[in-house]
Write an enzyme that holds these catalytic residues in place. Structure first.
Site, mmCIF file in Angstrom:
data_model
loop_
_atom_site.group_PDB
_atom_site.id
_atom_site.type_symbol
_atom_site.label_atom_id
_atom_site.label_comp_id
_atom_site.label_asym_id
_atom_site.label_seq_id
_atom_site.Cartn_x
_atom_site.Cartn_y
_atom_site.Cartn_z
ATOM 1 N N ASP A 183 -41.500 25.436 -47.196
ATOM 2 C CA ASP A 183 -40.792 24.714 -48.257
ATOM 3 C C ASP A 183 -39.928 25.673 -49.066
ATOM 4 O O ASP A 183 -38.881 26.081 -48.603
ATOM 5 C CB ASP A 183 -41.808 23.966 -49.128
ATOM 6 C CG ASP A 183 -41.157 23.041 -50.122
ATOM 7 O OD1 ASP A 183 -41.148 23.378 -51.308
ATOM 8 O OD2 ASP A 183 -40.648 22.007 -49.708
ATOM 9 N N TYR B 160 -37.800 23.762 -60.033
ATOM 10 C CA TYR B 160 -36.543 23.318 -59.440
ATOM 11 C C TYR B 160 -35.391 23.625 -60.364
ATOM 12 O O TYR B 160 -34.347 24.112 -59.944
ATOM 13 C CB TYR B 160 -36.597 21.809 -59.145
ATOM 14 C CG TYR B 160 -37.417 21.506 -57.918
ATOM 15 C CD1 TYR B 160 -38.809 21.531 -57.968
ATOM 16 C CD2 TYR B 160 -36.806 21.239 -56.705
ATOM 17 C CE1 TYR B 160 -39.561 21.305 -56.841
ATOM 18 C CE2 TYR B 160 -37.550 20.992 -55.577
ATOM 19 C CZ TYR B 160 -38.927 21.029 -55.646
ATOM 20 O OH TYR B 160 -39.670 20.802 -54.525
ATOM 21 N N HIS C 287 -42.593 18.587 -42.065
ATOM 22 C CA HIS C 287 -42.445 19.570 -43.128
ATOM 23 C C HIS C 287 -43.723 20.304 -43.487
ATOM 24 O O HIS C 287 -43.715 21.501 -43.753
ATOM 25 C CB HIS C 287 -41.889 18.848 -44.344
ATOM 26 C CG HIS C 287 -41.596 19.716 -45.495
ATOM 27 N ND1 HIS C 287 -40.462 20.500 -45.568
ATOM 28 C CD2 HIS C 287 -42.285 19.972 -46.622
ATOM 29 C CE1 HIS C 287 -40.480 21.171 -46.703
ATOM 30 N NE2 HIS C 287 -41.564 20.875 -47.369
#
EC number: 3.3.2.9
Lengths: 462, 464
Positions: free
Chosen positions: A243, A381, A438
């Protein structure tokens, strides 16, 4: 965007393993893996993430303290009360998972969570591996450290640092850890390659303290994890990132690259479907990447709403999720559905239980719940993605350490080897994995472990 | 970089050449939004009165959730840059628990007559306020006012008396209105559609039917946020029924080559592109005031347009989360500078009672998820792709352009779409929630717009 190549003084032989060839979100770890650029030798630098001002007089406590996850009746009762009084909005007819997490199926998950999921039992499972805390740059860093139970005489044990992403946690590695610490037992070779595994929690995630100051990005994380490994006595080690790991390095390369290479990519994309051999794509690349607009533009736009809001308003987005366990579960589990297999969007139950057990999924959700870390996990983020692009263009770099890439087919987007080479100058292995999405370590631990071992074998023989 | 620009320009020219505007009308959209199959029987067209109600159970459940709310400490010095600041949020929640009187607010909500009626299978809620008294010989003009997200019919409660009884508020009573404020299906007390596909054209069609059912064959429409789009669609569906369209937001979604050119050169050659000085001040530097602003403020739209059920889930279960989410917009969309304030500047322009009443409407009706689905139904295919975005509006239009809207649309752009702009005013102050924040300014603009339209109509009628 990212941090990358810092040439630290020691660890020249850190190898990078980039599992998901995904432009997954965020970015981390891999970046700080060393680069062999002779041009610059940058300082390790320092940071302070605790509350208030750093005390210059006090020396940081460098002790490594054992830690056990605990729970209480109060915690469990509070959770149950919230689950009992959850309010749902009925889904649209025929919506499946196209509008997000289907609330009819969510009610089933919550019923299991309320009545069958046993958090105390799961805590015992979590505690089966040794946990520790240590204070670095003002915050407590949590990690698990698993040594092989048995090492044949004279065999070297490779230390490997494995870093999770969002919305995952150290728990994602629980199935792959035994395959790496005792590979022979699981039919993964004759024990020529054996690991001791260190899985930290990114600050702001799980049991690692959240930074109190603004600006905590992957560069800072990289530095902290490097200090952690140093404190544990490792001068050389492997690193595996999912990730956050792979995404950033790839993006970094694209961003910092000469403009010509973006144009080159465009030509490759336009011609690739018709004459792949001419532009360096393999048949498998073509199969995974086309139709291009659909798979790379629409799909990404459809799946990156969370990224957009988290990179701009993390405290808003995280507020309700920290207060509603059902909301938190819907938000997190939606990713475990869609990022595992895009076709799960068409299913009323999001296909979750095809690849994972509810116990595993809910344990991961509980880690976010009991630590109240959802908002701080989202801030990552913003710290990483909303910088002035002009600043990050200065950090052009390449990763020169040996790299291994495992490209899983169900990742949101596929990165062919020729593109990866733009950043990773020393790709030792690039594998098209037969299945998996993922959350590779969680979903296909054996496949991933095999690829890691295969990669490390190659590096050790270099 | 230059190569990229050239490629983008080339693509836009190509697209521009390919898409020629065809003269088409937007058709009324039939639909059935109720549960299951549409029954064969004719729809029940009765209109029945409605009152907002509350119970002790509702209140004690709310208070319990407020008491048990879990907050996350903000980063040091982050103000509202990371979203709603939880230190300030705690203060709001404390007010909510201890001083906010929901029962009193419900009485305030009920002071205007409210009704429901079933249209296309779902119950449509609306407020219908008639003027308390009409001067001799004058008739009330019907005015449909449509709210947006995260607003509600309640946003109009301050402006309604200025339009139904202007004389008592120091405004000219040349034109007096009877005001109809519906709730968009999926918002507040209007039932949420049960089927996929309910977009702005569907809402416009439903509201068109509503006005016809109320006996109005000609009326005015006013809107901002989604109300802007729904009223625009209404003007495209039923141009002969709409005497005038007034907007406090006028977005342009069908961007072409000239738009791009005006962005690149408009700062240096404003006259060439029809920009006024104020346009330049509000729009440039474009990267900062246009592109980055949109990127930093549209995360909510992105996630709502793709995963509304996911993002709405927690908000329907945590009143504090819901408040944080909605209040952030009332802060930032009123003035972007409020992001630099620890309290988000909220109480500078609004009072907590009004803000919390709006939030309570979302909470007690459980409509946050369905309200978000409207984004997906309208935006999922992308911006600029729908038929109605390419069609012009010929109905007389008045635009009030408030300075603190997130993005400014100059008249030069607006008139490409709204081909019959009767008035376009750059307002002196105010942001996105104009009706709630600057009701007098907005009412004055509506009145002068209607004045112009009526003169024109009269003039036309005389000429016939």
């Amino acid at each position: 965007m990212l941090c990358l190549p810092r040439s630290f003084q020691y660890s020249q032989k850190n190898a990078v393993l980039v599992p998901a060839a995904a432009l997954g979100v965020g970015g981390m770890v891999v970046c700080w893996l060393m680069s062999r650029r002779k041009a610059k030798r940058l300082e390790v630098g320092d940071g302070w993430w605790g509350s208030g001002e750093r005390s210059l007089r006090e020396k940081e406590d460098e002790s490594i303290r054992p830690f056990k996850i605990e729970t209480s009746d109060k915690e469990i009762e509070d959770l149950h009360h919230r689950l009992d009084r959850a309010r749902y909005a009925p889904p649209l007819e025929g919506a499946a998972f196209h509008y997000g997490f289907n609330s009819d199926y969510l009610q089933k998950v919550v019923a299991y969570w309320r009545n069958q999921f046993d958090w105390r039992k799961q805590v015992e499972i979590l505690n089966k591996y040794p946990h520790f805390h240590t204070t670095i740059e003002g915050i407590d860093i949590h990690f698990i450290h698993v040594k092989p139970p048995y090492v044949p005489h004279g065999r070297a044990v490779q230390p490997i640092l494995m870093v999770h992403g969002w919305p995952g946690s150290f728990y994602e590695f629980y199935k792959i850890i035994p395959l790496l610490t005792e590979p022979a037992r699981y039919g993964l070779g004759d024990g020529d390659v054996v690991f001791e595994v260190i899985c930290p929690s990114i600050p702001g995630y799980g049991f690692s303290e959240a930074p109190h100051q603004k600006g905590f990005d992957t560069r800072a994380t990289a530095r902290i994890f490097h200090k952690l490994m140093k404190r544990l006595g490792f001068k050389e080690y492997y690193i595996q990132g999912g990730d956050w790991g792979s995404g950033i390095t790839t993006n970094m390369g694209i961003k910092g690259a000469h403009p010509f290479s973006s144009f080159k990519k465009l030509i490759q994309v336009m011609l690739g479907a018709y004459v792949p051999w001419l532009v360096g794509f393999t048949r498998e690349d073509v199969r995974r990447m086309y139709p291009f607009m659909q798979k790379n533009v629409y799909d990404i736009l459809r799946e990156t709403g969370y990224l957009h809001i988290q990179a701009t308003k993390p405290d808003t987005a995280g507020c309700g999720l920290n207060d509603s366990p059902v909301g938190l579960a819907a938000y997190i589990l939606e990713k475990f559905s869609t990022w595992t297999d895009k076709s799960f969007l068409h299913r009323d139950d999001g296909g979750l239980e095809r690849k994972y057990s509810l116990d595993d999924l809910l344990t991961n959700v509980m880690i976010y719940w009991v630590t109240s870390s959802i908002a701080s996990s989202m801030r990552y983020y913003k710290e990483n993605l909303s910088r002035d692009p002009a600043l990050s263009d200065n950090t052009r770099f390449g990763v020169y350490v040996p790299a291994g890439i495992a490209a899983f087919p169900e990742e949101i987007t596929h990165v062919p080897c020729c593109w990866a080479k733009m950043i990773f100058k020393n790709i030792v292995s690039y594998s098209y994995m037969p299945r998996g999405g993922h959350f590779a370590a969680f979903e296909e631990p054996k496949l991933l472990a095999q690829d890691i071992i295969h990669f490390v074998r190659r590096v050790e023989q270099l | 970089m230059l190569l990229e620009i050239l490629l983008i320009l080339g693509t836009i020219i190509f697209y521009f050449l390919r898409s020629r505007k065809k003269e088409e009308t937007l058709s009324f959209k039939e639909g059935w939004w109720g549960r299951g199959q549409k029954p064969d029987t004719e729809e029940d067209a009765t209109i029945w009165p409605f009152k907002v109600e509350t119970t002790e159970k509702d209140l004690s459940d709310l208070y319990r959730r407020l008491d048990e709310a879990r907050f996350t400490e903000p980063l040091e010095d982050s103000c509202f840059h990371y979203g709603t600041n939880s230190v300030y949020l705690r203060k709001v929640v404390s007010y909510w628990k201890n001083q906010f009187n929901w029962k009193k607010q419900v009485e305030i909500l009920n002071k205007y007559p409210q009704f429901k009626t079933k249209i296309q299978g779902i119950d449509i809620h609306f407020v219908h306020v008639k003027p308390p008294c009409l001067p001799e010989g004058q008739s009330a003009k019907p005015l449909l006012m449509v709210h947006g997200w995260p607003g509600s019919f309640y946003e109009f409660y301050k402006i309604i008396p200025l339009l139904t009884d202007p004389a008592s508020h120091g405004l000219s009573d040349e034109h007096i209105f009877e005001v109809i404020c519906p709730s968009i299906p999926g918002y507040g007390f209007s039932e949420a559609p049960h089927k996929k596909g309910f977009n702005s054209v569907s809402a416009a069609s439903v509201f068109y039917e509503l006005m016809l059912r109320l006996g109005f064959s000609e009326f005015y429409a006013q809107g901002g946020d989604w109300g802007w789009l729904i009223c625009t669609n209404l003007a495209q569906i039923a141009p002969n029924h709409l005497r005038g369209l007034h907007l406090n937001l006028a977005s342009v979604t069908n961007m072409g080559f000239t738009h791009l050119l005006s962005i690149l050169l408009g700062r240096y050659l404003p006259g060439l592109f029809g920009f006024q000085e104020e346009d330049v001040r509000r729009m440039f530097p474009f990267l900062k005031k246009g592109l980055y602003r949109i990127l930093s403020e549209s995360g909510y739209a992105h996630i709502q347009a793709t995963k509304p059920d996911t993002v709405g889930c927690g908000l329907n279960d945590s009143p504090v989360g819901l408040a944080a989410y909605i209040l952030e917009k009332f802060s930032t969309w009123t003035d972007l500078e409020f992001r630099n304030l620890e309290d988000g500047g909220l109480e500078r322009k609004f009072n907590l009672d009004d803000l919390l009443t709006n939030i309570m409407i979302y909470w007690v009706s459980g409509c946050i998820v369905s309200s978000m689905r409207f984004y997906k139904e309208n935006l999922q295919k992308g911006i600029g792709t729908q038929k109605h975005e390419k069609l012009p509006v010929q109905v007389p239009t008045g635009i009030a352009s408030f300075p603190n809207e997130v993005m400014h649309t100059p008249q030069a752009w607006a008139q490409k779409k709204y081909t019959n702009i009767v008035s376009f005013h750059l307002m002196p102050k105010g942001g996105h929630f104009a009706a709630l924040e600057e009701p007098e300014l907005l009412a004055e603009d509506i009145l002068q717009f209607v004045g112009k339209v009526e003169k024109e109509q009269l003039w036309r009628k005389k000429g016939e």
